[in-house]
Design an enzyme around this catalytic site. Structure first.
Site, PDB file in Angstrom:
ATOM      1  N   SER A  32       5.611  52.660   6.403  1.00 56.09           N
ATOM      2  CA  SER A  32       4.406  52.343   7.174  1.00 56.09           C
ATOM      3  C   SER A  32       3.293  53.363   6.957  1.00 56.09           C
ATOM      4  O   SER A  32       3.515  54.575   7.044  1.00 56.09           O
ATOM      5  CB  SER A  32       4.795  52.306   8.663  1.00 56.09           C
ATOM      6  OG  SER A  32       3.688  52.612   9.475  1.00 56.09           O
ATOM      7  N   GLY A  33       2.088  52.850   6.727  1.00 56.18           N
ATOM      8  CA  GLY A  33       0.940  53.747   6.593  1.00 56.18           C
ATOM      9  C   GLY A  33       0.662  54.481   7.897  1.00 56.18           C
ATOM     10  O   GLY A  33       0.391  55.683   7.910  1.00 56.18           O
ATOM     11  N   LEU A  34       0.761  53.725   9.006  1.00 59.84           N
ATOM     12  CA  LEU A  34       0.511  54.339  10.319  1.00 59.84           C
ATOM     13  C   LEU A  34       1.480  55.487  10.574  1.00 59.84           C
ATOM     14  O   LEU A  34       1.084  56.584  10.964  1.00 59.84           O
ATOM     15  CB  LEU A  34       0.659  53.272  11.416  1.00 59.84           C
ATOM     16  CG  LEU A  34       0.682  53.801  12.849  1.00 59.84           C
ATOM     17  CD1 LEU A  34      -0.676  54.374  13.230  1.00 59.84           C
ATOM     18  CD2 LEU A  34       1.079  52.703  13.840  1.00 59.84           C
ATOM     19  N   ASP A  44      -4.450  56.961  10.949  1.00 58.71           N
ATOM     20  CA  ASP A  44      -4.185  55.897   9.976  1.00 58.71           C
ATOM     21  C   ASP A  44      -5.529  55.443   9.390  1.00 58.71           C
ATOM     22  O   ASP A  44      -5.917  54.289   9.521  1.00 58.71           O
ATOM     23  CB  ASP A  44      -3.460  54.745  10.698  1.00 58.71           C
ATOM     24  CG  ASP A  44      -2.970  53.678   9.731  1.00 58.71           C
ATOM     25  OD1 ASP A  44      -2.950  53.932   8.514  1.00 58.71           O
ATOM     26  OD2 ASP A  44      -2.630  52.577  10.208  1.00 58.71           O
ATOM     27  N   ASP A  71       3.473  50.277   2.471  1.00 61.41           N
ATOM     28  CA  ASP A  71       2.188  49.890   3.028  1.00 61.41           C
ATOM     29  C   ASP A  71       1.118  50.592   2.184  1.00 61.41           C
ATOM     30  O   ASP A  71       0.874  51.782   2.353  1.00 61.41           O
ATOM     31  CB  ASP A  71       2.148  50.363   4.493  1.00 61.41           C
ATOM     32  CG  ASP A  71       0.832  50.058   5.165  1.00 61.41           C
ATOM     33  OD1 ASP A  71      -0.070  49.500   4.506  1.00 61.41           O
ATOM     34  OD2 ASP A  71       0.719  50.375   6.363  1.00 61.41           O
ATOM     35  N   ASP A  73      -2.022  50.141   2.242  1.00 62.94           N
ATOM     36  CA  ASP A  73      -3.347  50.027   2.878  1.00 62.94           C
ATOM     37  C   ASP A  73      -4.229  49.081   2.054  1.00 62.94           C
ATOM     38  O   ASP A  73      -3.815  47.991   1.736  1.00 62.94           O
ATOM     39  CB  ASP A  73      -3.981  51.412   3.053  1.00 62.94           C
ATOM     40  CG  ASP A  73      -3.240  52.246   4.099  1.00 62.94           C
ATOM     41  OD1 ASP A  73      -2.471  51.668   4.884  1.00 62.94           O
ATOM     42  OD2 ASP A  73      -3.402  53.482   4.111  1.00 62.94           O
ATOM     43  N   GLU A 100      -3.943  45.230   1.930  1.00 63.65           N
ATOM     44  CA  GLU A 100      -4.634  44.426   2.937  1.00 63.65           C
ATOM     45  C   GLU A 100      -6.090  44.212   2.532  1.00 63.65           C
ATOM     46  O   GLU A 100      -6.692  45.075   1.881  1.00 63.65           O
ATOM     47  CB  GLU A 100      -4.528  45.105   4.314  1.00 63.65           C
ATOM     48  CG  GLU A 100      -5.129  46.491   4.395  1.00 63.65           C
ATOM     49  CD  GLU A 100      -4.583  47.325   5.562  1.00 63.65           C
ATOM     50  OE1 GLU A 100      -3.348  47.403   5.704  1.00 63.65           O
ATOM     51  OE2 GLU A 100      -5.398  47.879   6.321  1.00 63.65           O
ATOM     52  N   LYS A 106      -9.604  52.629   5.208  1.00 64.78           N
ATOM     53  CA  LYS A 106      -9.206  51.607   6.166  1.00 64.78           C
ATOM     54  C   LYS A 106      -9.127  52.164   7.587  1.00 64.78           C
ATOM     55  O   LYS A 106      -9.170  53.381   7.818  1.00 64.78           O
ATOM     56  CB  LYS A 106      -7.865  50.987   5.761  1.00 64.78           C
ATOM     57  CG  LYS A 106      -6.688  51.939   5.634  1.00 64.78           C
ATOM     58  CD  LYS A 106      -5.951  52.246   6.917  1.00 64.78           C
ATOM     59  CE  LYS A 106      -5.604  51.054   7.728  1.00 64.78           C
ATOM     60  NZ  LYS A 106      -4.203  50.648   7.551  1.00 64.78           N
ATOM     61  N   ASN A 108      -6.736  51.328  11.211  1.00 61.48           N
ATOM     62  CA  ASN A 108      -5.563  50.578  11.664  1.00 61.48           C
ATOM     63  C   ASN A 108      -6.009  49.282  12.335  1.00 61.48           C
ATOM     64  O   ASN A 108      -7.003  49.241  13.062  1.00 61.48           O
ATOM     65  CB  ASN A 108      -4.729  51.434  12.639  1.00 61.48           C
ATOM     66  CG  ASN A 108      -3.454  50.710  13.035  1.00 61.48           C
ATOM     67  OD1 ASN A 108      -3.432  49.926  13.972  1.00 61.48           O
ATOM     68  ND2 ASN A 108      -2.393  50.954  12.288  1.00 61.48           N
ATOM     69  N   SER A 109      -5.259  48.229  12.096  1.00 62.81           N
ATOM     70  CA  SER A 109      -5.648  46.889  12.571  1.00 62.81           C
ATOM     71  C   SER A 109      -5.770  46.800  14.086  1.00 62.81           C
ATOM     72  O   SER A 109      -6.445  45.910  14.602  1.00 62.81           O
ATOM     73  CB  SER A 109      -4.616  45.859  12.101  1.00 62.81           C
ATOM     74  OG  SER A 109      -4.525  45.874  10.711  1.00 62.81           O
ATOM     75  N   ARG A 144      -1.968  41.072   2.248  1.00 65.80           N
ATOM     76  CA  ARG A 144      -2.017  41.001   3.712  1.00 65.80           C
ATOM     77  C   ARG A 144      -3.359  40.419   4.159  1.00 65.80           C
ATOM     78  O   ARG A 144      -4.422  40.952   3.803  1.00 65.80           O
ATOM     79  CB  ARG A 144      -1.817  42.415   4.261  1.00 65.80           C
ATOM     80  CG  ARG A 144      -2.147  42.600   5.715  1.00 65.80           C
ATOM     81  CD  ARG A 144      -1.525  43.891   6.189  1.00 65.80           C
ATOM     82  NE  ARG A 144      -2.159  44.447   7.352  1.00 65.80           N
ATOM     83  CZ  ARG A 144      -1.771  45.581   7.921  1.00 65.80           C
ATOM     84  NH1 ARG A 144      -0.750  46.276   7.404  1.00 65.80           N
ATOM     85  NH2 ARG A 144      -2.386  46.042   8.979  1.00 65.80           N
ATOM     86  N   HIS A 175      -1.150  38.832   9.530  1.00 67.06           N
ATOM     87  CA  HIS A 175      -1.093  39.776  10.646  1.00 67.06           C
ATOM     88  C   HIS A 175      -1.809  39.192  11.851  1.00 67.06           C
ATOM     89  O   HIS A 175      -2.806  38.495  11.711  1.00 67.06           O
ATOM     90  CB  HIS A 175      -1.751  41.091  10.230  1.00 67.06           C
ATOM     91  CG  HIS A 175      -1.205  42.278  10.973  1.00 67.06           C
ATOM     92  ND1 HIS A 175      -0.188  42.193  11.882  1.00 67.06           N
ATOM     93  CD2 HIS A 175      -1.532  43.602  10.925  1.00 67.06           C
ATOM     94  CE1 HIS A 175       0.085  43.393  12.368  1.00 67.06           C
ATOM     95  NE2 HIS A 175      -0.716  44.269  11.795  1.00 67.06           N
TER      96      HIS A 175
END
Ligand code: SPV
Ligand code: MG
Length: 523
Positions: A32-34, A44, A71, A73, A100, A106, A108-109, A144, A175
Site C-alpha cells: 500500500s502506498g498509504l 500519502d 500500489d 500511485d 491510478e 497524488k 490519498n483518495s 485504477r 474505487h
C-alpha cells in the site's frame, strides 16, 4: 487476479509485515502506498520518492515468495516514469502494479473532494507504456478508476474502465468511498467481467464478503489494516510503559523476542552456520522417549511422543524447541514402537530392553552423547520457549527446571518427580540466591516438597562428566537397569551441587488423554 475464485490481497508495508501476511495464509500482498508512506512517517502524497518506495519493496520481495501487487500511485509521473517503474518492479520479481488515473503528486483518495483526474488518453499512454515495458510475461498491470470517488458518476467510470482495458490493463480497480457497496455492485454488473475487477472495501467494511463474491469481483484488497493494528498496539504499549515507568504490565502481552527470531528466520541462519562456520562447541540434547505410554488406540502403533499435536508429533515440537535454542545435536532414545520414531535431524539411539528397564538405563544408551554441555529431557514434555532459554542461561554444572506450583496438592498420584530443595520458590523478582536439590522421588513427605521436576535438566561439561560417572557407578551397584532419573539425580545431589531453577507453569507432560487435550491447546 485470474483465478475463477474471489482472491484476497492483504496489506503489508515492510519486510516484517510481508512475512506476517504470508504466515497468515494470504495468497498475495498489497504493498500500500498509504501505509508504506505512513510507516516512513510521511503523507500519502508522493513525499517518499519512487526509489525510496522501491527500496521498501525490495525488502518485501525478499521477505516472501507470495506475489505482491504494488500500489504504484499515478506511476510517479508520465508514461516514461511508468516505463522505468515497471522495468524495476520486474527486476525485483514483483508480481504487478496498480496505477491510478490521477496526477502526480497524488493525494490519498479519502482526502478532500473532486480530486482532478488524468486525461483519459494520457492515462492510456501510461498503461500502454507500462505493458510494453514489462520483462516478465506474468506481470500484471491494474488500472485504477477514480471516477466514482471524484464524483464523476457511473458512466464516466465505465467509459474510463473500457478505455483502460482497451489500452492493455489486465484488471480494473474500481474505487469507492461510499459507506456501502452499492456503486461497486452496480459497476460490476454493468462491467460484465470484461476483465477482472479489484476492489478496496475500506469505507464499506461492513459489507459481507459474499456480496462481492456474488457480484463476480475478482480480488479484494484489505488495504491498510496491518499498519492500523500496529499503530493501536504500539500506542498502547508506549503509553503503558511511559505511565508505569516499568515493563511489568507489558511483558507477556507483547510478542516475545523469540517470536521475532522465529519470524525473521534465525533457525535458518543457525543451520547455515553449522554448514559454513568452523565447528564450535554447543549443547547437545538427549531426549528420553523409550516408554510407549498408555493412551489406548493412540499409542497402539506409536509411542506417545509421536502422537499428533495439531499437525506435528509431540516429539517434533520438542526437537524444534531445542533447535530454536541453538542445540545442534539431538539424540532420541527410542524403545516402544521404535520404527515409528522417525524425524529429520535427530540421531536415534535404542533401548531395546525398554520393557524391563528404566530411565537411567535409557540414558546410558546415549552415553557417548553425554559430553560437553548436555540437555536431558523427557520425550513427552512441552514448554514455552523461555523456559529452555532460562535453563540454558542459568548458572551451575547441573541445573533442573522445577515447577514451584506443582507437587503440593495437585493430583498427587500423578506426580512422580517431586523435588525437595533447600529453599522454596520465593516469588521475589530480586531474589536470585541459589537453590539446591536435596532429594527427588515420588514419595517425599508433603512438607518437604518444594515443586515438581518438569523433566528438563542441563549439565555443563563438568556436570556431564559427573553424570557419565554416576551412570557407571549405578551399574557397579547393580542399579542401572531399575533406576529412574529421580534416583540418579538424588545420588548426584549427594555429591555435587545440583541447582534448581524454579518456574511457575507454562509446561505440560502428556500422560493422560486430558494432558493430550491440554497439549493440543498449548501450542
Ligand atoms: C493505498 O492503500 O495506498 C491505497 C488504497 O491506494 S486507498 O488508501 O484506499 O486509496
Ligand atoms: Mg495508495
Amino acid at each position: 487476479m485470474f483465478s475463477p475464485n474471489l482472491s484476497f490481497l492483504m496489506e503489508a508495508h515492510n519486510g516484517l509485515s510481508a512475512k506476517i501476511v504470508a504466515e497468515a495464509g494470504f495468497a498475495g500482498l498489497w504493498a500500500s502506498g498509504l501505509t508504506i508512506s505512513a510507516s516512513l512517517g510521511l503523507r500519502d502524497s508522493n513525499e517518499a520518492s519512487w526509489t525510496q518506495v522501491l527500496a521498501v519493496l525490495e525488502y518485501m520481495a525478499d521477505a516472501t515468495d507470495r506475489p505482491i501487487l504494488v500500489d504504484g500511485d499515478t506511476g510517479y509521473g508520465n508514461f516514461n516514469n511508468v516505463r522505468r517503474l515497471v522495468r524495476k518492479l520486474c527486476d525485483y520479481h514483483i508480481a504487478g502494479v496498480c496505477i491510478e488515473d490521477k496526477l502526480f503528486p497524488k493525494t490519498n483518495s479519502f482526502v478532500g473532494e473532486r480530486q482532478p483526474l488524468a486525461d483519459i488518453e494520457e492515462f492510456c499512454g501510461r498503461i500502454k507504456a507500462g505493458k510494453d515495458s514489462q520483462t516478465d510475461d506474468d506481470f500484471v498491470l491494474v488500472a485504477r478508476v477514480e471516477a466514482l470517488i471524484s464524483g464523476h458518476g457511473m458512466d464516466e467510470a465505465l467509459r474510463r474502465a473500457e478505455a483502460y482495458h482497451t489500452a492493455g490493463a489486465d484488471a480494473i480497480l474500481i474505487h469507492s468511498k461510499l459507506p456501502n457497496a452499492s456503486e461497486i455492485v452496480v459497476f460490476a454488473k454493468l462491467w460484465e467481467n470484461r476483465c477482472p475487477v479489484v476492489i478496496v472495501p475500506t469505507t464499506y467494511a461492513a459489507t459481507p464478503t459474499e456480496i462481492f463474491r456474488q457480484a463476480g469481483i475478482s480480488s479484494i484488497i484489505w488495504a491498510n489494516h496491518n499498519l492500523r493494528s500496529a499503530i493501536s498496539a504500539m500506542r498502547e504499549t508506549s503509553r503503558r510503559i511511559f505511565t508505569d515507568q516499568s515493563l511489568r504490565e507489558v511483558e507477556g502481552r507483547v510478542t516475545s523476542v523469540q517470536e521475532i527470531f522465529q519470524l525473521v528466520g534465525n533457525a535458518e541462519l543457525e543451520a547455515a552456520e553449522r554448514r559454513y562456520l568452523p565447528g564450535k562447541a554447543t549443547a547437545r540434547a538427549v531426549i528420553l522417549a523409550a516408554s510407549g505410554g498408555d493412551l489406548g488406540e493412540l499409542t497402539r502403533d506409536r509411542p506417545k511422543c509421536m502422537i499428533d499435536i495439531r499437525g506435528q508429533p509431540l516429539l517434533q515440537r520438542l526437537v524444534t524447541a531445542l533447535s530454536n535454542a541453538g542445540i545442534r545435536e539431538i539424540g532420541v532414545v527410542r524403545g516402544a514402537c521404535k520404527e515409528a520414531v522417525t524425524l529429520k535431524s535427530i540421531r536415534t539411539l535404542d533401548n531395546d530392553r525398554y520393557a524391563e528397564t528404566g530411565e537411567a538405563y535409557s540414558l546410558s544408551r546415549a552415553a557417548d552423547m553425554i559430553e560437553g554441555e548436555t540437555v536431558v529431557v523427557y520425550g513427552d514434555v512441552l514448554f514455552r520457549d523461555y523456559i529452555l532459554s532460562g535453563l540454558l542461561e542459568s548458572q551451575g554444572d547441573i541445573v533442573l527446571t522445577v515447577d514451584a506450583l506443582r507437587g503440593q496438592n495437585s493430583e498427587p498420584d500423578r506426580i512422580r518427580d517431586l523435588v525437595s530443595a533447600d529453599r522454596r520458590f520465593s516469588g521475589n523478582y530480586l531474589d536470585d540466591r541459589p537453590v539446591h536439590l536435596q532429594s527427588m522421588g515420588a514419595d517425599l513427605p508433603a512438607a518437604a516438597v518444594t515443586g515438581e521436576w518438569i523433566g528438563l535438566a542441563r549439565f555443563s561439561a563438568q556436570g556431564s562428566r559427573w553424570l557419565a560417572e554416576e551412570l557407571v557407578l549405578l551399574e557397579e551397584d547393580g542399579l542401572l537397569e531399575s533406576a529412574d532419573l529421580p534416583l540418579l539425580l538424588t545420588r548426584l545431589a549427594a555429591k555435587y551441587p545440583v541447582a534448581v531453577h524454579y518456574i511457575t507453569a507454562h509446561w505440560l507432560d502428556v500422560d493422560t488423554l486430558t494432558d493430550l487435550a491440554n497439549a493440543r491447546n498449548f501450542t
